[in-house]
Design a protein around this motif. Sequence first.
Motif, PDB file in Angstrom:
ATOM      1  N   GLY A 199       1.048  -1.408  -0.101  1.00  0.00           N
ATOM      2  CA  GLY A 199       0.286   0.208  -0.265  1.00  0.00           C
ATOM      3  C   GLY A 199       1.004   1.237  -0.154  1.00  0.00           C
ATOM      4  N   LEU A 200       2.355   0.851  -0.413  1.00  0.00           N
ATOM      5  CA  LEU A 200       3.035   2.177   0.101  1.00  0.00           C
ATOM      6  C   LEU A 200       2.966   3.365  -0.857  1.00  0.00           C
ATOM      7  N   SER A 201       2.860   4.278  -1.858  1.00  0.00           N
ATOM      8  CA  SER A 201       2.238   4.530  -2.578  1.00  0.00           C
ATOM      9  C   SER A 201       3.296   5.658  -3.257  1.00  0.00           C
ATOM     10  N   LEU A 202       3.573   5.372  -4.113  1.00  0.00           N
ATOM     11  CA  LEU A 202       4.783   6.813  -4.577  1.00  0.00           C
ATOM     12  C   LEU A 202       5.142   8.272  -3.906  1.00  0.00           C
ATOM     13  N   THR A 203       3.574   9.032  -3.813  1.00  0.00           N
ATOM     14  CA  THR A 203       3.947   9.408  -3.311  1.00  0.00           C
ATOM     15  C   THR A 203       4.454  10.220  -1.561  1.00  0.00           C
ATOM     16  N   LEU A 204       3.428   9.003  -1.319  1.00  0.00           N
ATOM     17  CA  LEU A 204       3.853   9.130   0.258  1.00  0.00           C
ATOM     18  C   LEU A 204       5.637   9.019   0.145  1.00  0.00           C
ATOM     19  N   LEU A 205       5.594   7.540  -0.460  1.00  0.00           N
ATOM     20  CA  LEU A 205       7.259   8.011  -0.082  1.00  0.00           C
ATOM     21  C   LEU A 205       8.200   9.207  -1.151  1.00  0.00           C
ATOM     22  N   LYS A 206       7.679  10.185  -1.744  1.00  0.00           N
ATOM     23  CA  LYS A 206       8.418  11.132  -1.928  1.00  0.00           C
ATOM     24  C   LYS A 206       8.696  12.015  -1.033  1.00  0.00           C
ATOM     25  N   ALA A 207       6.919  13.058  -0.456  1.00  0.00           N
ATOM     26  CA  ALA A 207       6.503  13.332   0.427  1.00  0.00           C
ATOM     27  C   ALA A 207       7.670  13.104   1.957  1.00  0.00           C
ATOM     28  N   THR A 208       7.655  11.041   1.887  1.00  0.00           N
ATOM     29  CA  THR A 208       8.647  11.755   3.232  1.00  0.00           C
ATOM     30  C   THR A 208       9.868  11.509   2.739  1.00  0.00           C
ATOM     31  N   ALA A 209      10.615  11.043   1.886  1.00  0.00           N
ATOM     32  CA  ALA A 209      11.904  11.725   1.528  1.00  0.00           C
ATOM     33  C   ALA A 209      12.344  12.805   1.163  1.00  0.00           C
ATOM     34  N   LEU A 210      11.378  14.270   1.218  1.00  0.00           N
ATOM     35  CA  LEU A 210      11.103  15.493   1.556  1.00  0.00           C
ATOM     36  C   LEU A 210      11.137  16.268   2.545  1.00  0.00           C
ATOM     37  N   GLU A 211      10.838  15.138   3.192  1.00  0.00           N
ATOM     38  CA  GLU A 211      10.025  15.808   4.942  1.00  0.00           C
ATOM     39  C   GLU A 211      12.254  15.385   5.539  1.00  0.00           C
ATOM     40  N   ILE A 212      12.118  14.324   5.238  1.00  0.00           N
ATOM     41  CA  ILE A 212      13.342  13.847   5.719  1.00  0.00           C
ATOM     42  C   ILE A 212      14.825  14.965   5.563  1.00  0.00           C
ATOM     43  N   ALA A 213      14.582  15.424   3.868  1.00  0.00           N
ATOM     44  CA  ALA A 213      16.056  15.829   3.350  1.00  0.00           C
ATOM     45  C   ALA A 213      15.660  17.540   3.896  1.00  0.00           C
ATOM     46  N   ILE A 214      14.165  17.754   4.440  1.00  0.00           N
ATOM     47  CA  ILE A 214      13.850  18.855   4.933  1.00  0.00           C
ATOM     48  C   ILE A 214      14.252  19.350   6.138  1.00  0.00           C
ATOM     49  N   LEU A 215      14.066  17.927   7.068  1.00  0.00           N
ATOM     50  CA  LEU A 215      14.326  17.614   8.280  1.00  0.00           C
ATOM     51  C   LEU A 215      16.534  18.340   8.367  1.00  0.00           C
ATOM     52  N   ALA A 216      16.707  17.846   7.536  1.00  0.00           N
ATOM     53  CA  ALA A 216      18.519  17.567   7.517  1.00  0.00           C
ATOM     54  C   ALA A 216      18.831  18.749   7.712  1.00  0.00           C
TER      55      ALA A 216
END
Length: 321
Positions: free
Chosen positions: A24-41
């Motif tokens: 159920g892991l959508s590409l949109t959610l994966l992209k959003a998660t990666a972006l959140e991690i990058a922004i946090l860093a």
Amino acid sequence: MKATKALPPLLPLCRRLLHIGPAGLSLTLLKATALEIAILAGHLVLYPSGMTPERRPSPVPPRTLAHLPDADLDPAPGPDPAGRAANSTASSAADGIADAARLPCPNRPPVVLLHGFIDNRSVFVLLRRSLAQHGRQQIESLNYSPLTCDIRTAAELLGRHIEEICERTGRQEVDIVGHSLGGLIARYYVQRLGGDVRVRTLVTLGTPHAGTRVVPLANAHPIVRQMRPGSGVLRELCEPAPHCRTRFVSFWSDLDQLMVPLETACIAHPDLLVQNVRVSGIGHLALPVHPAVAAGIRQALDTEEGTDRAAARPGGGLTVA
């Protein structure tokens, strides 16, 4: 005022990912998660630079009419047209000197940026640059302490800052952009402390207007308890506000990991002039950073007063990303 802690981990989003499973892991959610991690860093790198209060521009030292020659101050006797012209010139010069004692005033009000919980003004680095590149000359970023335990107290402090900004710039109104808790503090100031006479437009980004149930363990902090559904502060914001003059624009994300439920970031109040804007595909930390949201914020701030109220009522919105 200083903030002394880093942003909390992305625990809610991680839990959401773990519960979804690979199928159920959508590409949109994966992209959003990666972006959140990058922004946090990136934000952790910038965080120390935003811990100190922003430097305020120094006003030009006031000058008085005493600096003008006496001949320019005293009108010539009798009905001498030349004397009246000289007097008019002196008056215009005096007005110009009085204006010079203030900072330059653009056509738009100053913009005040207010950060979220356990954060500081460094979160607005990109948004501030975007606003400046599109003509906003007066932008102020305010810090409030993570030790602040009451939204009401923080709203009173915000009010004093805005009075100082108006006095220093010579403007009667400001616009505010508040991220997360910052939007709730600004809303309390506008609705409950008479701030609608000073705030033309309030833009909120991922603000728990109806309260969020995320991370129950965070209830140890008093200000988090005030962001829970049914808190005393939120009940006050539900009370009638028939004469509130401020325009509200609330950006909410369909992948905001800190808003539970997601729609809590919308404003639903019958007395307020509100536009709720849905942002698709990004999370909580991306709201003050994403260029599409920045474009939406600029559009909201540039909208003239007196726009169609029916088009800006709660329940509207559009996808900007």
